[in-house]
Design an enzyme around this catalytic site. Sequence first.
Site, short mmCIF file in Angstrom:
data_model
loop_
_atom_site.label_atom_id
_atom_site.label_comp_id
_atom_site.label_asym_id
_atom_site.label_seq_id
_atom_site.Cartn_x
_atom_site.Cartn_y
_atom_site.Cartn_z
N CYS A 1 0.74 -1.10 0.16
CA CYS A 1 0.13 0.09 -0.08
C CYS A 1 0.88 1.18 0.10
O CYS A 1 1.50 1.54 -0.99
CB CYS A 1 -0.90 -0.13 1.01
SG CYS A 1 -2.62 0.99 1.07
N HIS B 1 -3.43 -5.84 1.27
CA HIS B 1 -2.77 -5.86 2.59
C HIS B 1 -2.54 -7.27 3.21
O HIS B 1 -3.34 -7.73 3.99
CB HIS B 1 -3.29 -4.91 3.83
CG HIS B 1 -3.19 -3.57 3.72
ND1 HIS B 1 -2.22 -2.79 4.23
CD2 HIS B 1 -3.98 -2.78 3.04
CE1 HIS B 1 -2.33 -1.33 4.05
NE2 HIS B 1 -3.29 -1.34 3.38
N GLU C 1 -0.53 -8.65 5.35
CA GLU C 1 -0.52 -8.44 6.78
C GLU C 1 -1.81 -8.53 7.73
O GLU C 1 -1.97 -8.86 8.82
CB GLU C 1 0.55 -7.39 7.39
CG GLU C 1 -0.18 -6.08 7.75
CD GLU C 1 -0.26 -5.24 6.38
OE1 GLU C 1 -0.26 -5.98 5.15
OE2 GLU C 1 -0.67 -4.08 6.47
N1 LIG Z 1 -3.52 1.97 3.98
C1 LIG Z 1 -2.64 2.53 3.20
O1 LIG Z 1 -1.41 2.42 3.19
C2 LIG Z 1 -3.08 3.97 2.72
C3 LIG Z 1 -2.16 4.36 1.55
C4 LIG Z 1 -2.41 5.75 1.19
N2 LIG Z 1 -1.84 6.46 1.76
C5 LIG Z 1 -3.73 5.70 0.15
O2 LIG Z 1 -4.67 6.25 0.96
O3 LIG Z 1 -3.67 5.72 -0.75
#
Ligand SMILES: NC(=O)CC[C@H](N)C(=O)O
Length: 228
Positions: free
Chosen positions: A86, A194, A196
């Site tokens: 992400c 994600h 994790e």
């Molecule tokens: N969960 C995250 O890592 C958010 C990723 C990022 N900052 C976004 O909103 O796109």
Amino acid sequence: MKFAVLAFPGSNCEMDLYDAIADIMKEEVELVSYKETSLAGFDAALIPGGFSYGDYLRSGAIARFSPIIPALREFAKSGKPVLGICNGFQILTEAGLLPGSLQKNVSAKFICQTEPLVVNNADSMFSSEFKLAQIINLPIAHGDGNYYCDQETLAQLIANDQIIFKYRQNPNGSVADIAGITNRAGNVLGMMPHPERAVEAILGSDDGVGIFQSIVNHVKSRGVVAHG
Ligand SMILES: NC(=O)CC[C@H](N)C(=O)O
């Protein structure tokens, strides 16, 4: 083997990653501050999700200037596994370690839901635990998850089998349904979902374990295991 979990100001998934590696994978893991300048002694580096520097300018655009980034570049160049999740993916594209960029979701909304992904390459050091075309379920949580690259770059990603995960139902407008890609060498993976957050059945899915296990298998099969 020993994992590094990098932490930037505004990261918010570093402890989830840490716990996934320590509690579920039972491997050594250490948090590494963005202020550090070395990744010596680590076998794999993980860059967590979050909102580094508040996503100002663009997600990941300020984090790329952190003191740890030159060490990360060297680490990646040495062929060791680097996984950006992400915001970690966004940092890797901003740092030029992966091609393309992450733009606003086409809906212009933050999307937080579990998505089915298609394993598009099961031969990488991040996906060898899966079967080609297997469907895995991982959560996404992003506002800027819309992967973009030009047609020439996309052709290279396809030709070199660098697209590891695709969305089955594209949630954010990403080019070619891309959810995760590697660099040309195959040792740097960026993905918006994600893993994790999907390491135990009680979380709704434990499909994320396959990604971490693939990395562990890769490192251990090469006999390159850092200690201490
Ligand atoms: N969960 C995250 O890592 C958010 C990723 C990022 N900052 C976004 O909103 O796109």
